[in-house]
Design a protein around this motif. Structure first.
Motif, PDB file in Angstrom:
ATOM      1  N   PRO A  87       0.832  -1.209   0.000  1.00 39.78           N
ATOM      2  CA  PRO A  87       0.000   0.000   0.000  1.00 39.78           C
ATOM      3  C   PRO A  87       0.868   1.261   0.000  1.00 39.78           C
ATOM      4  N   THR A  88       0.448   2.256  -0.793  1.00 35.75           N
ATOM      5  CA  THR A  88       1.226   3.481  -0.991  1.00 35.75           C
ATOM      6  C   THR A  88       1.704   4.101   0.313  1.00 35.75           C
ATOM      7  N   THR A  89       0.806   4.141   1.295  1.00 36.25           N
ATOM      8  CA  THR A  89       1.153   4.836   2.533  1.00 36.25           C
ATOM      9  C   THR A  89       2.252   4.110   3.311  1.00 36.25           C
ATOM     10  N   VAL A 113       0.264  12.083 -17.479  1.00 34.64           N
ATOM     11  CA  VAL A 113      -1.183  11.848 -17.447  1.00 34.64           C
ATOM     12  C   VAL A 113      -1.485  10.816 -16.363  1.00 34.64           C
ATOM     13  N   GLU A 114      -2.245  11.220 -15.366  1.00 38.27           N
ATOM     14  CA  GLU A 114      -2.564  10.309 -14.263  1.00 38.27           C
ATOM     15  C   GLU A 114      -4.070  10.094 -14.157  1.00 38.27           C
ATOM     16  N   ASP A 115      -4.447   8.889 -13.780  1.00 41.04           N
ATOM     17  CA  ASP A 115      -5.854   8.584 -13.568  1.00 41.04           C
ATOM     18  C   ASP A 115      -6.376   9.300 -12.321  1.00 41.04           C
ATOM     19  N   ILE A 116      -5.708   9.045 -11.199  1.00 39.22           N
ATOM     20  CA  ILE A 116      -6.179   9.603  -9.938  1.00 39.22           C
ATOM     21  C   ILE A 116      -4.977   9.935  -9.067  1.00 39.22           C
ATOM     22  N   ILE A 117      -4.998  11.110  -8.470  1.00 39.66           N
ATOM     23  CA  ILE A 117      -3.931  11.475  -7.541  1.00 39.66           C
ATOM     24  C   ILE A 117      -4.527  11.528  -6.154  1.00 39.66           C
ATOM     25  N   ASP A 118      -4.016  10.623  -5.354  1.00 39.10           N
ATOM     26  CA  ASP A 118      -4.595  10.335  -4.058  1.00 39.10           C
ATOM     27  C   ASP A 118      -3.634  10.859  -2.997  1.00 39.10           C
ATOM     28  N   THR A 119      -2.757  10.019  -2.467  1.00 36.31           N
ATOM     29  CA  THR A 119      -1.729  10.526  -1.549  1.00 36.31           C
ATOM     30  C   THR A 119      -0.702  11.357  -2.317  1.00 36.31           C
ATOM     31  N   GLY A 120      -0.535  11.061  -3.607  1.00 33.44           N
ATOM     32  CA  GLY A 120       0.454  11.760  -4.425  1.00 33.44           C
ATOM     33  C   GLY A 120       1.839  11.135  -4.343  1.00 33.44           C
ATOM     34  N   LEU A 121       1.983  10.137  -3.480  1.00 33.00           N
ATOM     35  CA  LEU A 121       3.315   9.587  -3.218  1.00 33.00           C
ATOM     36  C   LEU A 121       3.909   8.869  -4.430  1.00 33.00           C
ATOM     37  N   THR A 122       3.086   8.123  -5.154  1.00 29.74           N
ATOM     38  CA  THR A 122       3.600   7.380  -6.307  1.00 29.74           C
ATOM     39  C   THR A 122       4.145   8.327  -7.365  1.00 29.74           C
ATOM     40  N   LEU A 123       3.353   9.318  -7.718  1.00 28.85           N
ATOM     41  CA  LEU A 123       3.765  10.241  -8.772  1.00 28.85           C
ATOM     42  C   LEU A 123       4.979  11.068  -8.328  1.00 28.85           C
ATOM     43  N   ARG A 148      -7.996  15.795  -0.303  1.00 29.40           N
ATOM     44  CA  ARG A 148      -8.072  15.481   1.129  1.00 29.40           C
ATOM     45  C   ARG A 148      -7.150  14.348   1.543  1.00 29.40           C
ATOM     46  N   ARG A 149      -6.781  13.503   0.586  1.00 25.70           N
ATOM     47  CA  ARG A 149      -5.915  12.365   0.940  1.00 25.70           C
ATOM     48  C   ARG A 149      -4.446  12.632   0.600  1.00 25.70           C
ATOM     49  N   ARG A 150      -4.152  13.852   0.149  1.00 31.63           N
ATOM     50  CA  ARG A 150      -2.788  14.173  -0.287  1.00 31.63           C
ATOM     51  C   ARG A 150      -1.806  14.192   0.883  1.00 31.63           C
ATOM     52  N   GLU A 165     -13.844  11.860  -0.550  1.00 29.47           N
ATOM     53  CA  GLU A 165     -13.405  10.529  -0.133  1.00 29.47           C
ATOM     54  C   GLU A 165     -13.930   9.413  -1.016  1.00 29.47           C
ATOM     55  N   GLY A 166     -13.529   8.199  -0.712  1.00 33.50           N
ATOM     56  CA  GLY A 166     -14.104   7.026  -1.340  1.00 33.50           C
ATOM     57  C   GLY A 166     -13.149   6.331  -2.285  1.00 33.50           C
ATOM     58  N   PHE A 167     -13.346   5.040  -2.472  1.00 38.78           N
ATOM     59  CA  PHE A 167     -12.517   4.281  -3.397  1.00 38.78           C
ATOM     60  C   PHE A 167     -13.258   4.148  -4.718  1.00 38.78           C
ATOM     61  N   LEU A 168     -12.665   4.675  -5.780  1.00 33.52           N
ATOM     62  CA  LEU A 168     -13.320   4.722  -7.081  1.00 33.52           C
ATOM     63  C   LEU A 168     -12.899   3.567  -7.969  1.00 33.52           C
ATOM     64  N   GLY A 172     -10.907   2.565 -16.211  1.00 33.48           N
ATOM     65  CA  GLY A 172      -9.485   2.248 -16.071  1.00 33.48           C
ATOM     66  C   GLY A 172      -9.045   1.942 -14.657  1.00 33.48           C
ATOM     67  N   LEU A 173      -9.806   2.428 -13.668  1.00 31.34           N
ATOM     68  CA  LEU A 173      -9.422   2.203 -12.270  1.00 31.34           C
ATOM     69  C   LEU A 173      -9.922   0.857 -11.785  1.00 31.34           C
ATOM     70  N   ASP A 174      -9.053   0.168 -11.062  1.00 31.00           N
ATOM     71  CA  ASP A 174      -9.408  -1.180 -10.629  1.00 31.00           C
ATOM     72  C   ASP A 174      -9.593  -1.284  -9.121  1.00 31.00           C
ATOM     73  N   SER A 200      -6.777  -1.907  -0.480  1.00 30.58           N
ATOM     74  CA  SER A 200      -5.348  -1.635  -0.637  1.00 30.58           C
ATOM     75  C   SER A 200      -5.047  -1.390  -2.099  1.00 30.58           C
ATOM     76  N   ARG A 201      -4.178  -0.420  -2.356  1.00 30.09           N
ATOM     77  CA  ARG A 201      -3.941  -0.065  -3.739  1.00 30.09           C
ATOM     78  C   ARG A 201      -2.470  -0.157  -4.065  1.00 30.09           C
TER      79      ARG A 201
END
Ligand code: IMP
Ligand code: MG
Length: 201
Positions: A87-89, A113-123, A148-150, A165-168, A172-174, A200-201
């Protein structure tokens, strides 16, 4: 906003079964309209610059496909494939590059080009890794921003939608590699979320 009823009768979505999404957050029509706007903006900003649009597999493949067709200027496309250690975190966004870029980005105008930026840690981690290749410019285009999750600051130049919030899933998102083929963005059902512990992502 979108209808609050899951669109499970939407063509192509029936086979996914009942109770997959609790709510449709963005309909195919809403996504398509926003992607057209983003493409028009990108075409204006990158006219004459022959940019490279870079996506991270696999989440961005559908957004990328629609976005490049909405951007009527000469451009190039490339993809990175990464593997997460957990998990990213927990990993602080540290990933292993499984497939590197095929194009050189040195001196080029790069759009991530990103699908979703959540915590931002991966990018954040990937951009740090690629910065040494010295592109002429580097901007971020995200379909969905969840501020809010950044956990780390990221400058997002082009933003499709800002959501809470929420898991989308869908578009393309799984969730555990499934539901990428839903034509809309939906909120993963509480039932599935609970059954799995956490998404978990
Ligand atoms: P981040 O590092 O937390 O910003 O997110 C890393 C990646 O996890 C994103 O690019 C997505 O591929 C995935 N991800 C984050 N949030 C979600 C979500 O709500 N649904 C599906 N995938 C997600
Ligand atoms: Mg992704």
């Amino acid at each position: 906003m979108a209808s609050t009823r899951p669109m499970l009768s939407h063509r192509g979505a029936e086979q996914l079964g009942e109770g997959v999404v609790d709510r449709v957050v963005l309909t195919p029509e809403q996504i398509a309209a926003r992607v057209q706007e983003l493409g028009a903006e990108l075409a204006r900003d990158y006219e004459g610059l022959n940019p490279i649009f870079i996506g991270i597999l696999k989440g961005t493949f559908i957004f990328m496909a629609d976005l490049v067709r909405a951007t009527p200027i000469p451009l190039e496309v490339d993809f990175l494939a990464i593997s997460r250690y957990g998990p990213t975190t927990k990993t602080q966004g540290v990933v292993r590059i499984l497939k590197d870029l095929e194009l050189s980005i040195t001196g080029r105008h790069v759009l991530f080009v990103e699908d979703i930026i959540d915590t931002g840690l991966t990018l954040h981690f990937i951009l740090r890794t690629l910065a040494s290749r010295q592109p002429a410019s580097l901007r971020i285009c995200a379909l969905v921003d969840i501020p809010r999750r950044r956990l780390v600051e990221l400058p997002i130049a082009y933003r499709g939608f800002t959501l809470e919030e929420g898991f989308l899933i869908g578009y393309g998102l799984d969730f555990r590699e499934r539901f990428r083929n839903l034509p809309y963005l939906g909120l993963l059902s509480e039932r599935l979320l609970r059954a799995s512990g956490s998404a978990s992502r």
